[in-house]
Structures are given as C-alpha cells and as structure tokens.
Design a protein around this motif. Sequence first.
Motif, PDB file in Angstrom:
ATOM      1  N   UNK A 105       0.840  -1.184   0.000  1.00 27.04           N
ATOM      2  CA  UNK A 105       0.000   0.000   0.000  1.00 27.04           C
ATOM      3  C   UNK A 105       0.885   1.247   0.000  1.00 27.04           C
ATOM      4  N   UNK A 106       0.353   2.309  -0.552  1.00 31.28           N
ATOM      5  CA  UNK A 106       1.057   3.593  -0.540  1.00 31.28           C
ATOM      6  C   UNK A 106       0.622   4.376   0.690  1.00 31.28           C
ATOM      7  N   UNK A 107       1.584   4.835   1.439  1.00 33.40           N
ATOM      8  CA  UNK A 107       1.349   5.744   2.558  1.00 33.40           C
ATOM      9  C   UNK A 107       2.153   7.001   2.243  1.00 33.40           C
ATOM     10  N   UNK A 108       1.526   8.156   2.357  1.00 33.80           N
ATOM     11  CA  UNK A 108       2.183   9.413   2.019  1.00 33.80           C
ATOM     12  C   UNK A 108       2.774  10.032   3.285  1.00 33.80           C
ATOM     13  N   UNK A 109       4.058  10.398   3.192  1.00 28.64           N
ATOM     14  CA  UNK A 109       4.769  11.033   4.292  1.00 28.64           C
ATOM     15  C   UNK A 109       5.174  12.437   3.874  1.00 28.64           C
ATOM     16  N   UNK A 143      -3.295   9.891   4.604  1.00 32.15           N
ATOM     17  CA  UNK A 143      -2.987   8.472   4.701  1.00 32.15           C
ATOM     18  C   UNK A 143      -3.611   7.786   5.912  1.00 32.15           C
ATOM     19  N   UNK A 144      -4.180   8.554   6.818  1.00 32.27           N
ATOM     20  CA  UNK A 144      -4.742   7.917   8.018  1.00 32.27           C
ATOM     21  C   UNK A 144      -5.963   7.055   7.707  1.00 32.27           C
ATOM     22  N   UNK A 145      -6.704   7.386   6.671  1.00 35.96           N
ATOM     23  CA  UNK A 145      -7.821   6.510   6.290  1.00 35.96           C
ATOM     24  C   UNK A 145      -7.289   5.139   5.864  1.00 35.96           C
ATOM     25  N   UNK A 146      -6.209   5.130   5.093  1.00 33.27           N
ATOM     26  CA  UNK A 146      -5.599   3.878   4.660  1.00 33.27           C
ATOM     27  C   UNK A 146      -5.075   3.088   5.857  1.00 33.27           C
ATOM     28  N   UNK A 147      -4.412   3.770   6.773  1.00 30.33           N
ATOM     29  CA  UNK A 147      -3.901   3.088   7.965  1.00 30.33           C
ATOM     30  C   UNK A 147      -5.060   2.565   8.809  1.00 30.33           C
ATOM     31  N   UNK A 148      -6.142   3.313   8.868  1.00 26.88           N
ATOM     32  CA  UNK A 148      -7.336   2.844   9.579  1.00 26.88           C
ATOM     33  C   UNK A 148      -7.916   1.582   8.959  1.00 26.88           C
ATOM     34  N   UNK A 149      -7.920   1.509   7.626  1.00 26.79           N
ATOM     35  CA  UNK A 149      -8.395   0.291   6.956  1.00 26.79           C
ATOM     36  C   UNK A 149      -7.471  -0.888   7.234  1.00 26.79           C
ATOM     37  N   UNK A 150      -6.167  -0.614   7.286  1.00 26.67           N
ATOM     38  CA  UNK A 150      -5.227  -1.674   7.652  1.00 26.67           C
ATOM     39  C   UNK A 150      -5.536  -2.167   9.067  1.00 26.67           C
ATOM     40  N   UNK A 151      -5.774  -1.239   9.980  1.00 26.37           N
ATOM     41  CA  UNK A 151      -6.087  -1.609  11.363  1.00 26.37           C
ATOM     42  C   UNK A 151      -7.393  -2.395  11.439  1.00 26.37           C
ATOM     43  N   UNK A 152      -8.410  -1.945  10.700  1.00 27.50           N
ATOM     44  CA  UNK A 152      -9.676  -2.696  10.675  1.00 27.50           C
ATOM     45  C   UNK A 152      -9.440  -4.140  10.249  1.00 27.50           C
ATOM     46  N   UNK A 153      -8.615  -4.314   9.226  1.00 29.54           N
ATOM     47  CA  UNK A 153      -8.312  -5.665   8.757  1.00 29.54           C
ATOM     48  C   UNK A 153      -7.577  -6.454   9.834  1.00 29.54           C
ATOM     49  N   UNK A 154      -6.613  -5.835  10.492  1.00 25.54           N
ATOM     50  CA  UNK A 154      -5.837  -6.536  11.525  1.00 25.54           C
ATOM     51  C   UNK A 154      -6.682  -6.908  12.736  1.00 25.54           C
ATOM     52  N   UNK A 155      -7.792  -6.200  12.956  1.00 25.97           N
ATOM     53  CA  UNK A 155      -8.714  -6.530  14.050  1.00 25.97           C
ATOM     54  C   UNK A 155      -9.725  -7.609  13.650  1.00 25.97           C
ATOM     55  N   UNK A 156      -9.747  -7.997  12.382  1.00 24.64           N
ATOM     56  CA  UNK A 156     -10.703  -9.002  11.919  1.00 24.64           C
ATOM     57  C   UNK A 156     -10.364 -10.365  12.508  1.00 24.64           C
ATOM     58  N   UNK A 157     -11.372 -11.143  12.893  1.00 23.73           N
ATOM     59  CA  UNK A 157     -11.116 -12.466  13.493  1.00 23.73           C
ATOM     60  C   UNK A 157     -10.235 -13.389  12.641  1.00 23.73           C
TER      61      UNK A 157
END
Length: 191
Positions: A83-87, A98-112
């Motif tokens: 994924x692209x994250x902008x710095x 980029x926080x929306x993208x990081x939030x989606x990554x976190x949502x996925x990592x919280x998935x069972x």
Amino acid sequence: MSSRILTALVAVVLLSLPAGAQTKLDRNEIINSLTGLPAAGHGVTAALLRQQALDNIAQYPGDNATTALPLAAQLAKLRQFNVEIVFDFDSATIRPESYETIGLMADALHHPYLLQYRFLVIGHTDAKGDRKYNLELSQKRADSIRDALTTTFRVDPARLDAVGLGEEQLRDPADPYAQVNRRVQLINIGE
C-alpha cells in the motif's frame, strides 16, 4: 475469486496509480490478501531482514541496490499486501490523507481471520539518495506506521514488527526512481 488472483489484481491497481495518488482500497481487500497460513519454515524475521539490508549495502556498495536480499524469495511466498502511505518530504511524519488507509489496515488486523497472526510492517523507498540514509528513513517510516496502528488504532504491538528496507528490495528494479518503489508492505509471518 481466489485470494491469489485478488492479490494480483490489487497489485495491478496499485502499480497503475498516478504519482502522488492515495491508494483507494477497502478492508476486505487487505483481509483477503493477508488471510492464510504463511509458508512453513519461512525463517523471515525483522532482525534478519534488517541485517540482510545492511549486509547488502556493505557487500554491494554504490548508488543503487543491484542485488536482491537473500530472503526475497521467502518474502514473495508469504501472504502480503502493498500500500502507498504518504509522508512529509524526507520525514517519517505521516500525511493526514494516509490515516484513512492506515485505519483500513487496522480494521483488517482486528478481523477475526487475522487476529492469530503476527505481521511485518516493511517500509521501502525509491533509489534517490544515499542507500544507508534511505534504509534509516524507511525504518523510521515503518516505525511511524507501526506506532499509528498500535496507538491510534489499538492493534496489539506484540503482533507487529517494523522493518525498513530502503531501496534494497525495489518493486520495479528497471526504474529504481519510480514512485511504485515507495511503498509499505504488510506481511503475515504466522503465529
């Protein structure tokens, strides 16, 4: 659609993004790309990757990385998502877009489906600038993403290891300065 086909399609979409565009994706794409058991005995660790990047710079000095890391083949076999994250320029400060993208990554990592796994957060740069500097910058950026995932989005820090590889594993070695080389990988390394 199989998860391997979906991963390939996502990679094609990410490769075709215009320069500077923020990646548009959804949680299910990330989950599908990361779900599944990693290759048994892959031997990939954050410490080993860091050491191989440093060894690669020492063994093959010069402006651009010319040799793949020894663990590159093992990394390619693992379930992953790019994924692209902008710095901010020359910084590890994550841009607000980029926080929306990081939030989606976190949502996925919280998935069972993914809660039992550990992940590498790997930062990459293009080949502009000094290789050792790029390695250090990519480590700081990987640390920033891990920190955002663990603090802002409450992902268990024991599940994430941050690694910066700089330009030592270019996505497009034919164009070492291409934007596609500046990316973040999330790699499932198992339980």
